[in-house]
Motif scaffolding. Sequence first.
Motif, PDB file in Angstrom:
ATOM      1  N   GLU A   1       1.908   0.008  12.656  1.00  7.90           N
ATOM      2  CA  GLU A   1       0.684   0.765  12.377  1.00  7.90           C
ATOM      3  C   GLU A   1      -0.094   0.196  11.198  1.00  7.90           C
ATOM      4  OE1 GLU A   1      -0.778   5.401  12.515  1.00  7.90           O
ATOM      5  OE2 GLU A   1       1.340   4.966  12.155  1.00  7.90           O
ATOM      6  N   ASP A   2       0.601  -0.266  10.168  1.00  2.00           N
ATOM      7  CA  ASP A   2      -0.090  -0.841   9.011  1.00  2.00           C
ATOM      8  C   ASP A   2      -0.841  -2.113   9.399  1.00  2.00           C
ATOM      9  OD1 ASP A   2       0.806   1.167   7.324  1.00  2.00           O
ATOM     10  OD2 ASP A   2       2.558   0.041   6.641  1.00  2.00           O
ATOM     11  N   GLN A   3      -0.179  -2.974  10.196  1.00  2.00           N
ATOM     12  CA  GLN A   3      -0.843  -4.203  10.653  1.00  2.00           C
ATOM     13  C   GLN A   3      -2.047  -3.891  11.526  1.00  2.00           C
ATOM     14  OE1 GLN A   3       1.519  -7.333  12.428  1.00  2.00           O
ATOM     15  NE2 GLN A   3       3.192  -7.088  10.934  1.00  2.00           N
ATOM     16  N   VAL A   4      -1.906  -2.913  12.399  1.00  2.00           N
ATOM     17  CA  VAL A   4      -3.009  -2.542  13.290  1.00  2.00           C
ATOM     18  C   VAL A   4      -4.196  -2.034  12.477  1.00  2.00           C
ATOM     19  CG1 VAL A   4      -3.761  -0.863  15.030  1.00  2.00           C
ATOM     20  CG2 VAL A   4      -1.601  -2.107  15.333  1.00  2.00           C
ATOM     21  N   ASN A   5      -3.951  -1.135  11.539  1.00  3.13           N
ATOM     22  CA  ASN A   5      -5.047  -0.597  10.724  1.00  3.13           C
ATOM     23  C   ASN A   5      -5.739  -1.693   9.923  1.00  3.13           C
ATOM     24  OD1 ASN A   5      -4.640   2.030  11.622  1.00  3.13           O
ATOM     25  ND2 ASN A   5      -3.218   2.525   9.973  1.00  3.13           N
ATOM     26  N   GLU A   6      -4.934  -2.633   9.412  1.00  2.22           N
ATOM     27  CA  GLU A   6      -5.493  -3.759   8.652  1.00  2.22           C
ATOM     28  C   GLU A   6      -6.352  -4.641   9.556  1.00  2.22           C
ATOM     29  OE1 GLU A   6      -3.779  -7.670   6.292  1.00  2.22           O
ATOM     30  OE2 GLU A   6      -2.535  -5.861   6.341  1.00  2.22           O
ATOM     31  N   MET A   7      -5.861  -4.894  10.792  1.00  5.77           N
ATOM     32  CA  MET A   7      -6.628  -5.723  11.729  1.00  5.77           C
ATOM     33  C   MET A   7      -7.941  -5.061  12.120  1.00  5.77           C
ATOM     34  SD  MET A   7      -5.671  -7.143  15.559  1.00  5.77           S
ATOM     35  CE  MET A   7      -5.623  -5.505  16.298  1.00  5.77           C
ATOM     36  N   ILE A   8      -7.902  -3.768  12.418  1.00  2.00           N
ATOM     37  CA  ILE A   8      -9.123  -3.069  12.841  1.00  2.00           C
ATOM     38  C   ILE A   8     -10.155  -3.095  11.714  1.00  2.00           C
ATOM     39  CG2 ILE A   8     -10.108  -0.862  13.591  1.00  2.00           C
ATOM     40  CD1 ILE A   8      -8.344  -2.363  15.681  1.00  2.00           C
ATOM     41  N   ALA A   9      -9.711  -2.868  10.490  1.00  2.00           N
ATOM     42  CA  ALA A   9     -10.626  -2.916   9.339  1.00  2.00           C
ATOM     43  C   ALA A   9     -11.239  -4.305   9.194  1.00  2.00           C
ATOM     44  CB  ALA A   9      -9.892  -2.514   8.065  1.00  2.00           C
ATOM     45  N   LYS A  10     -10.417  -5.341   9.419  1.00  2.00           N
ATOM     46  CA  LYS A  10     -10.889  -6.720   9.300  1.00  2.00           C
ATOM     47  C   LYS A  10     -11.898  -7.046  10.401  1.00  2.00           C
ATOM     48  CE  LYS A  10      -8.895 -11.202   8.090  1.00  2.00           C
ATOM     49  NZ  LYS A  10      -7.678 -12.036   8.084  1.00  2.00           N
ATOM     50  N   ILE A  11     -11.619  -6.597  11.624  1.00  2.00           N
ATOM     51  CA  ILE A  11     -12.545  -6.826  12.736  1.00  2.00           C
ATOM     52  C   ILE A  11     -13.885  -6.144  12.457  1.00  2.00           C
ATOM     53  CG2 ILE A  11     -13.001  -6.337  15.180  1.00  2.00           C
ATOM     54  CD1 ILE A  11      -9.930  -6.624  15.619  1.00  2.00           C
ATOM     55  N   GLU A  12     -13.823  -4.898  11.990  1.00  2.00           N
ATOM     56  CA  GLU A  12     -15.062  -4.166  11.707  1.00  2.00           C
ATOM     57  C   GLU A  12     -15.881  -4.879  10.642  1.00  2.00           C
ATOM     58  OE1 GLU A  12     -14.209  -0.082  10.849  1.00  2.00           O
ATOM     59  OE2 GLU A  12     -13.698   0.378  12.938  1.00  2.00           O
ATOM     60  N   LYS A  13     -15.219  -5.490   9.684  1.00  2.00           N
ATOM     61  CA  LYS A  13     -15.910  -6.204   8.602  1.00  2.00           C
ATOM     62  C   LYS A  13     -16.452  -7.549   9.078  1.00  2.00           C
ATOM     63  CE  LYS A  13     -15.199  -7.987   3.898  1.00  2.00           C
ATOM     64  NZ  LYS A  13     -14.214  -8.174   2.793  1.00  2.00           N
ATOM     65  N   GLU A  14     -15.658  -8.290   9.870  1.00  2.00           N
ATOM     66  CA  GLU A  14     -16.013  -9.660  10.246  1.00  2.00           C
ATOM     67  C   GLU A  14     -16.806  -9.764  11.548  1.00  2.00           C
ATOM     68  OE1 GLU A  14     -12.056 -11.685   8.125  1.00  2.00           O
ATOM     69  OE2 GLU A  14     -12.276 -11.761  10.318  1.00  2.00           O
ATOM     70  N   VAL A  15     -16.597  -8.824  12.469  1.00  2.00           N
ATOM     71  CA  VAL A  15     -17.244  -8.901  13.780  1.00  2.00           C
ATOM     72  C   VAL A  15     -18.140  -7.687  14.047  1.00  2.00           C
ATOM     73  CG1 VAL A  15     -16.883  -9.281  16.254  1.00  2.00           C
ATOM     74  CG2 VAL A  15     -15.196 -10.156  14.618  1.00  2.00           C
ATOM     75  N   GLY A  16     -17.606  -6.497  13.777  1.00  2.00           N
ATOM     76  CA  GLY A  16     -18.344  -5.264  13.999  1.00  2.00           C
ATOM     77  C   GLY A  16     -17.446  -4.177  14.548  1.00  2.00           C
ATOM     78  N   VAL A  17     -17.998  -2.995  14.721  1.00  2.00           N
ATOM     79  CA  VAL A  17     -17.220  -1.858  15.219  1.00  2.00           C
ATOM     80  C   VAL A  17     -16.899  -2.072  16.700  1.00  2.00           C
ATOM     81  CG1 VAL A  17     -17.252   0.627  15.684  1.00  2.00           C
ATOM     82  CG2 VAL A  17     -18.166  -0.257  13.537  1.00  2.00           C
ATOM     83  N   ILE A  18     -15.667  -1.810  17.059  1.00  2.00           N
ATOM     84  CA  ILE A  18     -15.195  -2.034  18.423  1.00  2.00           C
ATOM     85  C   ILE A  18     -15.773  -0.985  19.372  1.00  2.00           C
ATOM     86  CG2 ILE A  18     -13.120  -2.026  19.881  1.00  2.00           C
ATOM     87  CD1 ILE A  18     -11.688  -2.985  17.158  1.00  2.00           C
ATOM     88  N   ASP A  19     -16.409  -1.465  20.438  1.00  2.00           N
ATOM     89  CA  ASP A  19     -16.947  -0.583  21.480  1.00  2.00           C
ATOM     90  C   ASP A  19     -15.947  -0.370  22.611  1.00  2.00           C
ATOM     91  OD1 ASP A  19     -19.921  -0.377  20.646  1.00  2.00           O
ATOM     92  OD2 ASP A  19     -19.568  -2.542  20.658  1.00  2.00           O
ATOM     93  N   ILE A  20     -15.133  -1.407  22.869  1.00  2.00           N
ATOM     94  CA  ILE A  20     -14.224  -1.402  24.008  1.00  2.00           C
ATOM     95  C   ILE A  20     -12.845  -1.857  23.536  1.00  2.00           C
ATOM     96  CG2 ILE A  20     -13.732  -2.416  26.281  1.00  2.00           C
ATOM     97  CD1 ILE A  20     -16.905  -3.230  26.123  1.00  2.00           C
ATOM     98  N   LEU A  21     -11.841  -1.050  23.793  1.00  2.00           N
ATOM     99  CA  LEU A  21     -10.449  -1.433  23.517  1.00  2.00           C
ATOM    100  C   LEU A  21      -9.700  -1.501  24.835  1.00  2.00           C
ATOM    101  CD1 LEU A  21      -7.828  -1.845  21.813  1.00  2.00           C
ATOM    102  CD2 LEU A  21      -7.635   0.661  21.779  1.00  2.00           C
ATOM    103  N   VAL A  22      -9.051  -2.629  25.081  1.00  2.00           N
ATOM    104  CA  VAL A  22      -8.171  -2.761  26.247  1.00  2.00           C
ATOM    105  C   VAL A  22      -6.748  -2.948  25.742  1.00  2.00           C
ATOM    106  CG1 VAL A  22      -7.614  -4.037  28.343  1.00  2.00           C
ATOM    107  CG2 VAL A  22     -10.000  -3.811  27.616  1.00  2.00           C
ATOM    108  N   ASN A  23      -5.900  -1.977  26.029  1.00  2.00           N
ATOM    109  CA  ASN A  23      -4.491  -2.057  25.637  1.00  2.00           C
ATOM    110  C   ASN A  23      -3.729  -2.813  26.714  1.00  2.00           C
ATOM    111  OD1 ASN A  23      -4.225  -0.704  23.057  1.00  2.00           O
ATOM    112  ND2 ASN A  23      -4.818   1.185  24.122  1.00  2.00           N
ATOM    113  N   ASN A  24      -3.692  -4.138  26.538  1.00  3.18           N
ATOM    114  CA  ASN A  24      -3.080  -5.019  27.528  1.00  3.18           C
ATOM    115  C   ASN A  24      -1.700  -5.509  27.109  1.00  3.18           C
ATOM    116  OD1 ASN A  24      -3.120  -7.259  29.719  1.00  3.18           O
ATOM    117  ND2 ASN A  24      -3.003  -8.422  27.802  1.00  3.18           N
TER     118      ASN A  24
END
Length: 262
Positions: free
Chosen positions: A72-95
């Motif tokens: 969970e810590d890694q996931v939260n860190e990744m999502i924060a990084k994506i939002e900062k570097e790419v933008g807010v996620i519109d689509i999540l695919v749990n593959n």
Amino acid sequence: MGIMNNFSLEGKIALVTGASYGIGFSIASGYAEAGATVVFNDINQDLVDKGIKAYEEAGIKAHGYVCDVTNEDQVNEMIAKIEKEVGVIDILVNNAGIIKRIPMTEMTAAEFRQVIDIDLNGPFIMAKAVIPSMIKKGHGKIINICSMMSELGRETVSAYAAAKGGLKMLTKNIASEYGEFNIQCNGLGPGYIATPQTAPLREEGHPFNSFIIAKTPAARWGDPEDLMGPAVFLASDASDFVNGHILYVDGGILAYIGKQPK
């Protein structure tokens, strides 16, 4: 606006977990073709690097991150990084997922837990991480890669079937809990798909190959490309009133009782 515009993903950011290769790679490639910015993760840097190279060879600029979806810590860190570097996620695919083909009485509890952790807890952790920003943005699409084992049992896949059955119900519950925020959560259930991982099973004369072809009304294995259209539909505005649904892309297996023995 024409109806076809509803299927466009132009301007959308799509995160597909475990999409360095295989089904996830095909879905992400379809999203790129539909106009989305592709983001993916994998468990280590080597797989991420291989994924980046594969996307580049396909003419796709993808953003890759190392992340364990069960942490969970890694996931939260990744999502924060994506939002900062790419933008807010519109689509999540749990593959991201694994399968262990072991008879139930020979499977250890630790092996069972590992499959449940990656295939069920992982999607829960990922969805939990992206939903707050989707609520703020006013929309979101979550697509869980389910399986025919969300509906059926089979020898040696007790953990996988338990996880995918649970994922089907998690999908319905996310839809129930967050639909009012214009978040749609649906499942995509692939049938038997021709990937490098299934190549040994598809060799001419292999009994499993004959079994699958006989059990499938389409009389063939699916191609990864067969998943692209359904995945784009579930990620697009065209599916805004589709929620809590599992779309099986299986060539008709689940509808078919099979041929009568001669």
